[in-house]
Design a protein around this motif. Structure first.
Motif, short mmCIF file in Angstrom:
data_model
loop_
_atom_site.label_atom_id
_atom_site.label_comp_id
_atom_site.label_asym_id
_atom_site.label_seq_id
_atom_site.Cartn_x
_atom_site.Cartn_y
_atom_site.Cartn_z
N LYS A 1 0.84 -1.20 0.00
CA LYS A 1 0.00 0.00 0.00
C LYS A 1 0.87 1.25 0.00
CE LYS A 1 -4.02 -2.07 1.96
NZ LYS A 1 -5.20 -1.88 2.74
N ILE A 2 2.07 1.14 -0.53
CA ILE A 2 2.96 2.29 -0.60
C ILE A 2 2.28 3.40 -1.41
CG2 ILE A 2 4.17 1.43 -2.66
CD1 ILE A 2 6.75 2.69 -1.42
N PRO A 3 2.41 4.65 -0.99
CA PRO A 3 1.86 5.74 -1.79
C PRO A 3 2.50 5.79 -3.17
CG PRO A 3 2.46 6.51 0.41
CD PRO A 3 3.01 5.13 0.26
N VAL A 4 1.66 6.09 -4.18
CA VAL A 4 2.11 6.15 -5.57
C VAL A 4 1.58 7.43 -6.20
CG1 VAL A 4 1.97 5.05 -7.84
CG2 VAL A 4 2.15 3.63 -5.80
N VAL A 5 2.46 8.12 -6.92
CA VAL A 5 2.06 9.25 -7.75
C VAL A 5 2.39 8.89 -9.18
CG1 VAL A 5 2.41 11.69 -8.29
CG2 VAL A 5 2.45 10.94 -5.90
N LEU A 6 1.35 8.81 -10.01
CA LEU A 6 1.53 8.54 -11.44
C LEU A 6 1.50 9.87 -12.18
CD1 LEU A 6 -0.87 5.58 -11.35
CD2 LEU A 6 1.37 5.40 -12.40
N VAL A 7 2.42 10.03 -13.13
CA VAL A 7 2.50 11.27 -13.91
C VAL A 7 2.46 10.95 -15.39
CG1 VAL A 7 3.81 12.47 -12.12
CG2 VAL A 7 5.03 11.34 -13.95
N SER A 8 1.90 11.86 -16.17
CA SER A 8 1.86 11.68 -17.62
C SER A 8 1.67 13.02 -18.31
CB SER A 8 0.70 10.75 -18.01
OG SER A 8 0.65 10.61 -19.42
N GLY A 9 2.21 13.09 -19.50
CA GLY A 9 2.00 14.25 -20.35
C GLY A 9 0.75 14.12 -21.19
N TYR A 10 0.10 12.98 -21.12
CA TYR A 10 -1.12 12.71 -21.87
C TYR A 10 -2.26 12.51 -20.90
CZ TYR A 10 2.39 11.64 -25.37
OH TYR A 10 3.47 11.72 -26.21
N HIS A 11 -3.46 12.87 -21.32
CA HIS A 11 -4.61 12.64 -20.44
C HIS A 11 -4.82 11.14 -20.31
CE1 HIS A 11 -7.89 14.01 -18.07
NE2 HIS A 11 -8.69 13.17 -18.68
N GLN A 12 -4.98 10.69 -19.13
CA GLN A 12 -5.04 9.26 -18.84
C GLN A 12 -6.35 8.91 -18.14
OE1 GLN A 12 -2.63 6.94 -19.58
NE2 GLN A 12 -1.23 8.40 -20.50
N ASP A 13 -7.47 8.99 -18.86
CA ASP A 13 -8.77 8.70 -18.25
C ASP A 13 -8.80 7.31 -17.61
OD1 ASP A 13 -9.90 11.15 -18.94
OD2 ASP A 13 -10.61 10.40 -20.88
N GLN A 14 -8.27 6.32 -18.30
CA GLN A 14 -8.30 4.95 -17.78
C GLN A 14 -7.44 4.82 -16.52
OE1 GLN A 14 -10.36 2.56 -18.99
NE2 GLN A 14 -9.75 1.38 -17.20
N VAL A 15 -6.28 5.44 -16.52
CA VAL A 15 -5.41 5.40 -15.34
C VAL A 15 -6.12 6.05 -14.16
CG1 VAL A 15 -3.25 6.24 -14.32
CG2 VAL A 15 -3.26 5.32 -16.66
#
Length: 92
Positions: free
Chosen positions: A42-56
């Motif tokens: 359950k480690i904290p996660v920050v996901l980043v992207s230059g594209y819109h990621q509706d599914q993510v």
């Protein structure tokens, strides 16, 4: 991505947070995220992207330990995402 997952699996106790780009070679950030969660972390996660990621965004919406931030972002917004993820984990 595969290398990040390998390092995390070998040294998980040394990490307080994962920052994963959605577009990484050999394994995407969301794939790494799913494997980390499947392993029970359950480690904290920050996901980043230059594209819109509706599914993510939809896939992590149920996870209080995960955040998404769209590039480009400024340092304050990035730090706010990190602090929000860490604070949620610390409150649990």
């Amino acid at each position: 991505g595969k290398e990040a997952l390998r390092i995390f699996e070998e040294r998980a106790p040394e990490f307080d947070l994962l920052v994963l780009d959605c577009t990484m070679p050999k394994m995407s950030g969301p794939e790494v995220y799913r494997k980390v969660r499947a392993a029970g972390s359950k480690i904290p996660v920050v996901l980043v992207s230059g594209y819109h990621q509706d599914q993510v965004i939809a896939n992590i919406s149920h996870d209080p330990y995960a955040r998404f931030i769209q590039k480009p972002f400024n340092v304050d917004d990035f730090l706010q995402s990190i602090l929000a993820a860490l604070n949620t984990a610390n409150a649990a």
